[in-house]
Scaffold this motif. Structure first.
Motif, short mmCIF file in Angstrom:
data_model
loop_
_atom_site.label_atom_id
_atom_site.label_comp_id
_atom_site.label_asym_id
_atom_site.label_seq_id
_atom_site.Cartn_x
_atom_site.Cartn_y
_atom_site.Cartn_z
N TYR A 96 0.84 -1.19 0.00
CA TYR A 96 0.00 0.00 0.00
C TYR A 96 0.88 1.24 0.00
N LEU B 141 3.63 0.83 2.68
CA LEU B 141 3.31 -0.17 3.69
C LEU B 141 3.24 -1.55 3.06
N GLY C 201 -1.89 12.13 6.22
CA GLY C 201 -3.27 12.47 6.50
C GLY C 201 -4.30 11.70 5.70
N LYS C 202 -3.84 10.68 4.99
CA LYS C 202 -4.75 9.88 4.15
C LYS C 202 -4.73 8.42 4.57
N GLY C 203 -5.74 7.68 4.10
CA GLY C 203 -5.74 6.26 4.32
C GLY C 203 -4.85 5.54 3.33
N PRO C 204 -4.44 4.30 3.62
CA PRO C 204 -3.60 3.55 2.68
C PRO C 204 -4.30 3.30 1.35
N GLN D 82 0.75 5.25 1.39
CA GLN D 82 -0.01 6.13 2.28
C GLN D 82 0.59 7.54 2.24
#
Lengths: 115, 111
Positions: free
Chosen positions: B36, B87, B41-44, B38
């Motif tokens: 992933y 990630l 301040g954001k989601g993966p 990322q």
């Protein structure tokens, strides 16, 4: 909706208060996950829902944490008597099922600060 | 205990300077290795899933590879917009569908 939707995006609460975080998964997705991301740490699994099966609660850190999923769609993560160590980003994710190949899509997260 | 370790923790590259990120895993069986991206301040954001040793997948300047013990994310001629935290996560065998995540590699690409 087009993606996983979470609310609130930011929450500041006083120590000892209860908080509720909401997740609306991608339409049609039967699997829903909650993860926690603390500063400098990896994503920590909290709980997993799949259809009408009993949820996998093995990641919940204490009995102050609970989650429910109503009607197989929207989920709420509740933290009771919040502590400062609960400050983190709470991420919700969904996927279309349990097959190994199903991609897990994440929301933007709910940033929780306990003061 | 299932574990995923990523290295380095942080990596600075010049634009155009290719490199690789490492993800080592020790899990009880493997039902998928996930990468992933990322942004702050954001989601993966999902990039790749790999299932078996020898498998490779590519997307623009990124290529992910898998062996029996580790995965690599190769970045070819990176651009500043590739700056993010990458990630890695493994899905172990067993009844649970959870992913075990590493702590990530923070990549900075300077112009």
């Amino acid at each position: 909706g087009a993606g996983v939707s979470q609310s609130p995006s930011n929450k500041v609460t006083e120590k000892g208060k209860d908080v509720e975080l909401r997740c609306d998964p991608i339409s049609g997705h039967t699997a829903l996950y909650w993860y926690r991301q603390s500063l400098g740490q990896g994503l920590e699994f909290l709980i997993y829902f799949q259809g009408n099966s009993a949820p996998d609660k093995s990641g919940l850190p204490s009995d102050r944490f609970s989650a429910e999923r109503t009607g197989g769609s929207v989920s709420t993560l509740t933290i009771q008597r919040t502590q400062q160590e609960d400050s983190a980003v709470y991420l919700c994710a969904s996927s279309s099922g349990t097959a190994s190949g199903n991609t897990i899509y994440f929301g933007e997260g709910s940033w929780l600060t306990v003061v | 205990e299932d574990q995923v370790t990523q290295s380095p923790e942080a990596l600075r590259l010049q634009e155009g300077e290719s490199s690789s990120l490492n993800c080592s895993y020790t899990v009880s069986g493997l039902r998928g290795l996930f990468w992933y991206r990322q942004d702050p301040g954001k989601g993966p954001e999902f990039l790749f899933t790999l299932y078996s040793a020898g498998e490779e997948k590519e997307k623009e300047r990124l290529k992910a590879t898998l062996t029996k013990k580790e995965s690599f994310l190769h970045i070819t001629a990176p651009k500043p917009e590739d700056s993010a935290t990458y990630l890695c996560a493994a899905r172990p065998q067993g009844g649970s569908e959870k992913l075990v995540f590493g702590k990530g590699t923070k990549l900075t690409v300077n112009p």
